[in-house]
Design a protein around this motif. Structure first.
Motif, PDB file in Angstrom:
ATOM      1  N   UNK A 111       0.873  -1.097  -0.110  1.00 48.18           N
ATOM      2  CA  UNK A 111      -0.009  -0.032  -0.015  1.00 48.18           C
ATOM      3  C   UNK A 111       1.069   1.110  -0.039  1.00 48.18           C
ATOM      4  N   UNK A 112       0.445   2.303  -0.876  1.00 51.89           N
ATOM      5  CA  UNK A 112       1.264   3.325  -0.802  1.00 51.89           C
ATOM      6  C   UNK A 112       0.189   4.743  -0.315  1.00 51.89           C
ATOM      7  N   UNK A 113       0.707   5.353   0.324  1.00 48.02           N
ATOM      8  CA  UNK A 113       0.243   6.662   0.968  1.00 48.02           C
ATOM      9  C   UNK A 113       1.097   8.021   0.819  1.00 48.02           C
ATOM     10  N   UNK A 114       0.682   9.043   0.852  1.00 49.82           N
ATOM     11  CA  UNK A 114       1.457  10.274   1.130  1.00 49.82           C
ATOM     12  C   UNK A 114       1.044  11.080   2.516  1.00 49.82           C
ATOM     13  N   UNK A 115       1.854  12.027   2.825  1.00 50.54           N
ATOM     14  CA  UNK A 115       1.889  12.692   3.822  1.00 50.54           C
ATOM     15  C   UNK A 115       0.671  13.657   3.935  1.00 50.54           C
ATOM     16  N   UNK A 116      -0.486  13.624   5.004  1.00 51.75           N
ATOM     17  CA  UNK A 116      -1.941  14.397   4.784  1.00 51.75           C
ATOM     18  C   UNK A 116      -1.322  15.808   4.529  1.00 51.75           C
ATOM     19  N   UNK A 117      -2.080  16.415   3.731  1.00 52.66           N
ATOM     20  CA  UNK A 117      -1.801  17.821   3.501  1.00 52.66           C
ATOM     21  C   UNK A 117      -0.635  18.317   2.756  1.00 52.66           C
ATOM     22  N   UNK A 118       0.060  17.387   2.229  1.00 57.60           N
ATOM     23  CA  UNK A 118       1.274  17.482   1.618  1.00 57.60           C
ATOM     24  C   UNK A 118       0.837  17.957  -0.050  1.00 57.60           C
ATOM     25  N   UNK A 119       1.855  18.326  -0.747  1.00 57.58           N
ATOM     26  CA  UNK A 119       1.729  18.554  -2.141  1.00 57.58           C
ATOM     27  C   UNK A 119       1.527  17.057  -2.670  1.00 57.58           C
TER      28      UNK A 119
END
Length: 295
Positions: free
Chosen positions: A258-266
């Motif tokens: 699973x992939x995720x990005x930092x919340x609120x980031x670009x």
């Protein structure tokens, strides 16, 4: 087919490569002035592991039967192996079946397919033996490549990463990621030394990727558990993702990534844009992705 002798040579080659790659400082040994050997000497490994030099030499030369688990653990400590390296050492020292394995056809449970489809905001895919991509969701296909559009034999993560020019362009840190992926394949080869499909894949990669032979002969192993990757997607631009590898209980050799990005980031904004693009039904109810830059 891997014979018993070949199995022991693989163990010896791995020990020799790790000995050459381990500095004395890394395992707490003093370095004498003028030392010309960059790695460890055989006698140093033997002393650290608590075995005789003759015994260790015979292991490296493939002239000894399978060592005990205690000896393998001592060698792993002496060489400073990480958990993946320790597991690989045990795999190589285990008894060889000396038979030709039948290709294994892996299938993903329907409930796992449903889980993948429910993760609309997170790229996710299932990897099996040989890093074959067994299933993926729409966002993973939009971010990486459309696995479903590839012929079944080409739905393989390492093959895509090393042979597809688009993969090289996608990852700014491609050389590091590619070398690690080869280490993952090497780990699988230790677990399944008689897999004909894996052997065929190694042959294809040797011919198709100039860097592969060097990484493969280095014999480093790598297990992907979690980490961070940088991508430069042709549609949404730069994305930094955090990945987690989750072993699927009840299934042999199946891992959910699973992939995720930092919340609120670009990066999170770009993933959200890519998700809307990947799930846009488009004209006439078609679910084919539409490039958002296209009017």
């Amino acid at each position: 087919m891997t014979s018993h002798g070949e199995h022991r040579r693989d163990l010896g080659d791995f020990l020799r490569s790790r000995r050459a790659a381990t500095s004395p400082e890394a395992v707490g040994l003093p370095v004498a002035p003028g030392r010309r050997v960059a790695g460890l000497r055989r006698e140093e490994v033997a002393r650290l592991a608590g075995v005789s030099v003759d015994y260790y030499t015979r292991l490296e030369q493939g002239r000894h039967a399978s060592p005990s688990g205690a000896v393998l653990d001592a060698l792993a400590r002496a060489l400073g192996l990480d958990p993946a390296g320790r597991a690989h050492l045990h795999d190589l020292a285990g008894p060889s079946t000396a038979r030709h394995e039948r290709p294994v056809v892996q299938r993903v449970r329907p409930a796992v397919h449903q889980l993948l489809d429910s993760l609309r905001d997170h790229p996710a895919f299932v990897v099996g033996r040989r890093t074959d991509v067994l299933a993926s969701n729409a966002l993973a296909r939009a971010l990486l490549t459309d696995w479903d559009a590839l012929p079944p034999r080409r739905r393989n993560y390492v093959r895509w990463l090393l042979l597809d020019p688009g993969a090289r362009a996608l990852f700014p840190d491609w050389p590091v990621l590619a070398a690690e992926a080869v280490g993952t394949l090497r780990l699988d080869a230790g677990r399944h030394p008689d897999d004909p499909l894996l052997n065929a894949l190694v042959g294809e990669l040797t011919i198709g990727c100039p860097e592969f032979a060097r990484w493969w002969s280095d014999r480093r192993v790598h297990e992907r558990t979690h980490g961070t990757k940088r991508l430069h997607h042709r549609v949404v631009g730069d994305v930094t993702i955090h990945f987690e590898a989750l072993v699927l209980a009840g299934e042999d050799d199946q891992t959910l990534f699973t992939y995720s990005a930092e919340p609120g980031s670009a990066s999170a904004d770009n993933l959200r844009l890519l998700s809307s693009w990947a799930t846009d039904p488009g004209p006439a109810g078609s679910r084919r992705p539409r490039d958002p830059a296209t009017p």
